[in-house]
Scaffold this active site. Sequence first.
Site, short mmCIF file in Angstrom:
data_model
loop_
_atom_site.label_atom_id
_atom_site.label_comp_id
_atom_site.label_asym_id
_atom_site.label_seq_id
_atom_site.Cartn_x
_atom_site.Cartn_y
_atom_site.Cartn_z
N TYR A 140 0.80 -1.23 0.00
CA TYR A 140 0.00 0.00 0.00
C TYR A 140 0.84 1.28 0.00
CZ TYR A 140 -3.65 -3.28 1.32
OH TYR A 140 -4.52 -4.34 1.34
N HIS A 153 -4.68 6.10 -0.95
CA HIS A 153 -5.23 6.03 0.41
C HIS A 153 -4.14 6.24 1.47
CE1 HIS A 153 -9.07 5.54 2.17
NE2 HIS A 153 -9.04 4.27 2.48
N PHE A 167 -4.72 -0.99 9.86
CA PHE A 167 -5.42 -0.79 8.59
C PHE A 167 -6.44 0.33 8.77
CE2 PHE A 167 -3.46 -4.84 7.76
CZ PHE A 167 -3.02 -4.69 6.45
N ASN A 218 -9.58 1.00 8.29
CA ASN A 218 -10.91 0.90 8.89
C ASN A 218 -10.92 0.84 10.41
OD1 ASN A 218 -11.57 0.81 6.21
ND2 ASN A 218 -12.47 -1.23 6.27
N ASP A 266 -6.32 11.28 2.99
CA ASP A 266 -6.68 11.48 1.59
C ASP A 266 -8.13 11.92 1.49
OD1 ASP A 266 -7.10 8.62 2.47
OD2 ASP A 266 -8.22 8.58 0.60
N ASN A 306 -13.59 5.58 5.73
CA ASN A 306 -13.65 4.65 6.85
C ASN A 306 -12.66 4.95 7.97
OD1 ASN A 306 -15.81 3.16 5.86
ND2 ASN A 306 -14.47 1.89 4.61
#
Length: 191
Positions: free
Chosen positions: A16, A21, A66, A68, A93, A114
């Site tokens: 990632y 994100h 992560f 969320n 973001d 989220n």
Amino acid sequence: MAVKIIVGLGNPGPKYQWTRHNAGFMVLDRLSHLAGIAISKKTFSGVCGEGNWQGERLILLKPQTFMNLSGRSAAEAIRFHKLPIEDLIVIHDDLDIPFGRVKLKQGGGHAGHNGLRSLAQELGSGDFVRVRVGIGRPVHGDVVNYVLNNFSPEEMASLPRLLDGVVDLVEMLAREGLPKTMSLYNNKDLI
């Protein structure tokens, strides 16, 4: 000396690293480098660094839960340091802002993000300062795939200028406060 907790939102792991994100992580990495504050201590369900920069005491935090579940990490840090939510700055973001632009605000909803949803849920309030880094919205296609894909080559070429501009903004925000920083930077094109 005031203490600010600055949380960059993103997803952990090399997969990632350059995704849209992860704009919050990217800004925090750049700030860490410029301020000489290593983000290496495993704590608060994340990795953290503390130090002084430009006359301010900063706690830099990258949740490793992560996106969320990132609120858990920020809430742990706020509670441990016994700071009010107003001393939390969250960098994330934002699809609704064109790439290269930045907006600031305090409070508000999560707009489908989220990470922000998790923060508001865990903190019991969404009344923290947000540094919204524009990533643009896809012309067509799935939003989830868009945010989890890497920046385009054209965007990557402009990314260093964007990150440096956001770091300048965060420095002013920590030192001068939200109203003055908003008047100078809100909706400003940084590239």
